[in-house]
Design a protein around this motif. Structure first.
Motif, mmCIF file in Angstrom:
data_model
loop_
_atom_site.group_PDB
_atom_site.id
_atom_site.type_symbol
_atom_site.label_atom_id
_atom_site.label_comp_id
_atom_site.label_asym_id
_atom_site.label_seq_id
_atom_site.Cartn_x
_atom_site.Cartn_y
_atom_site.Cartn_z
ATOM 1 N N SER A 22 0.824 -1.207 0.000
ATOM 2 C CA SER A 22 0.000 0.000 0.000
ATOM 3 C C SER A 22 0.857 1.256 0.000
ATOM 4 O O SER A 22 0.598 2.201 -0.764
ATOM 5 C CB SER A 22 -0.925 -0.016 1.216
ATOM 6 N N ALA A 23 1.889 1.276 0.834
ATOM 7 C CA ALA A 23 2.784 2.435 0.887
ATOM 8 C C ALA A 23 3.539 2.602 -0.427
ATOM 9 O O ALA A 23 3.690 3.722 -0.932
ATOM 10 C CB ALA A 23 3.763 2.287 2.044
ATOM 11 N N LEU A 24 3.999 1.488 -0.992
ATOM 12 C CA LEU A 24 4.719 1.538 -2.266
ATOM 13 C C LEU A 24 3.815 2.028 -3.392
ATOM 14 O O LEU A 24 4.219 2.859 -4.211
ATOM 15 C CB LEU A 24 5.287 0.159 -2.595
ATOM 16 N N PHE A 25 2.566 1.548 -3.412
ATOM 17 C CA PHE A 25 1.616 2.003 -4.427
ATOM 18 C C PHE A 25 1.393 3.505 -4.337
ATOM 19 O O PHE A 25 1.379 4.202 -5.352
ATOM 20 C CB PHE A 25 0.281 1.276 -4.294
ATOM 21 N N SER A 26 1.229 4.014 -3.123
ATOM 22 C CA SER A 26 1.012 5.454 -2.952
ATOM 23 C C SER A 26 2.180 6.266 -3.502
ATOM 24 O O SER A 26 1.983 7.277 -4.180
ATOM 25 C CB SER A 26 0.802 5.788 -1.477
ATOM 26 N N LYS A 27 3.389 5.814 -3.220
ATOM 27 C CA LYS A 27 4.577 6.527 -3.712
ATOM 28 C C LYS A 27 4.680 6.455 -5.233
ATOM 29 O O LYS A 27 4.974 7.455 -5.880
ATOM 30 C CB LYS A 27 5.832 5.962 -3.069
ATOM 31 N N VAL A 28 4.441 5.282 -5.798
ATOM 32 C CA VAL A 28 4.513 5.123 -7.257
ATOM 33 C C VAL A 28 3.423 5.944 -7.926
ATOM 34 O O VAL A 28 3.675 6.636 -8.921
ATOM 35 C CB VAL A 28 4.414 3.634 -7.658
ATOM 36 N N TRP A 29 2.211 5.895 -7.394
ATOM 37 C CA TRP A 29 1.097 6.648 -7.975
ATOM 38 C C TRP A 29 1.406 8.141 -7.998
ATOM 39 O O TRP A 29 1.205 8.820 -8.987
ATOM 40 C CB TRP A 29 -0.194 6.384 -7.214
ATOM 41 N N LYS A 30 1.910 8.637 -6.881
ATOM 42 C CA LYS A 30 2.236 10.064 -6.786
ATOM 43 C C LYS A 30 3.359 10.432 -7.755
ATOM 44 O O LYS A 30 3.310 11.483 -8.400
ATOM 45 C CB LYS A 30 2.634 10.412 -5.356
ATOM 46 N N ALA A 31 4.363 9.578 -7.895
ATOM 47 C CA ALA A 31 5.480 9.855 -8.802
ATOM 48 C C ALA A 31 5.041 9.837 -10.267
ATOM 49 O O ALA A 31 5.502 10.650 -11.069
ATOM 50 C CB ALA A 31 6.595 8.839 -8.585
ATOM 51 N N VAL A 32 4.141 8.930 -10.613
ATOM 52 C CA VAL A 32 3.717 8.788 -12.007
ATOM 53 C C VAL A 32 2.685 9.839 -12.402
ATOM 54 O O VAL A 32 2.753 10.404 -13.494
ATOM 55 C CB VAL A 32 3.165 7.362 -12.253
ATOM 56 N N THR A 33 1.729 10.101 -11.520
ATOM 57 C CA THR A 33 0.610 10.978 -11.892
ATOM 58 C C THR A 33 0.703 12.378 -11.300
ATOM 59 O O THR A 33 -0.071 13.249 -11.692
ATOM 60 C CB THR A 33 -0.720 10.369 -11.425
ATOM 61 N N HIS A 34 1.577 12.574 -10.346
ATOM 62 C CA HIS A 34 1.705 13.854 -9.631
ATOM 63 C C HIS A 34 0.410 14.223 -8.909
ATOM 64 O O HIS A 34 0.113 15.389 -8.713
ATOM 65 C CB HIS A 34 2.138 14.981 -10.571
ATOM 66 N N ASP A 36 -1.844 13.344 -5.322
ATOM 67 C CA ASP A 36 -1.639 12.808 -3.979
ATOM 68 C C ASP A 36 -2.452 11.544 -3.727
ATOM 69 O O ASP A 36 -1.993 10.635 -3.059
ATOM 70 C CB ASP A 36 -1.979 13.852 -2.921
ATOM 71 N N ASP A 37 -3.667 11.487 -4.242
ATOM 72 C CA ASP A 37 -4.544 10.350 -3.980
ATOM 73 C C ASP A 37 -4.923 9.638 -5.271
ATOM 74 O O ASP A 37 -5.272 10.278 -6.267
ATOM 75 C CB ASP A 37 -5.823 10.803 -3.278
ATOM 76 N N ALA A 38 -4.908 8.312 -5.218
ATOM 77 C CA ALA A 38 -5.373 7.505 -6.350
ATOM 78 C C ALA A 38 -6.901 7.530 -6.372
ATOM 79 O O ALA A 38 -7.529 7.687 -5.327
ATOM 80 C CB ALA A 38 -4.876 6.076 -6.209
ATOM 81 N N PRO A 39 -7.500 7.365 -7.534
ATOM 82 C CA PRO A 39 -8.959 7.346 -7.597
ATOM 83 C C PRO A 39 -9.530 6.138 -6.862
ATOM 84 O O PRO A 39 -8.990 5.045 -6.935
ATOM 85 C CB PRO A 39 -9.265 7.283 -9.094
ATOM 86 N N ASP A 40 -10.591 6.364 -6.152
ATOM 87 C CA ASP A 40 -11.274 5.304 -5.415
ATOM 88 C C ASP A 40 -12.367 4.713 -6.308
ATOM 89 O O ASP A 40 -13.117 5.470 -6.940
ATOM 90 C CB ASP A 40 -11.891 5.898 -4.148
ATOM 91 N N PRO A 41 -12.477 3.380 -6.383
ATOM 92 C CA PRO A 41 -13.507 2.777 -7.235
ATOM 93 C C PRO A 41 -14.927 3.189 -6.861
ATOM 94 O O PRO A 41 -15.823 3.161 -7.698
ATOM 95 C CB PRO A 41 -13.322 1.275 -7.012
#
Length: 86
Positions: A22-34, A36-41
């Motif tokens: 979960s922590a790794l996903f948050s960091k990757v998502w932020k780095a790729v998309t700039h 802070d939060d990934a979209p929630d389904p």
């Protein structure tokens, strides 16, 4: 017998792996998309084009982390006991 003794450790490592993924996903998502939060389904205002890539990335990261932890734990047990637990 080794499988039975390994089970509690596997559960603990699985939980820790989930937190790590979960922590790794948050960091990757932020780095790729700039963003802070990934979209929630469950977010009605977000479309499929936003949600599906986030879910795919999250699933891929979770699968890799789970596999690494499972394989690493089994390898460690084999090193200690000489028996493969899984």
């Amino acid at each position: 017998m080794v499988k039975l003794l390994y089970k509690p450790f596997g559960i603990i490592f699985g939980l820790l792996g989930g937190l790590l993924a979960s922590a790794l996903f948050s960091k990757v998502w932020k780095a790729v998309t700039h963003q802070d939060d990934a979209p929630d389904p469950g977010d009605e205002e977000r479309g499929w084009k936003e949600i599906l890539p986030a879910l795919a990335l999250k699933g891929a990261i979770a699968g890799v982390v789970k596999g690494l932890i499972h394989r690493g734990g089994a390898t460690g047990v084999r090193g200690l006991t000489g028996t493969w637990p899984a």
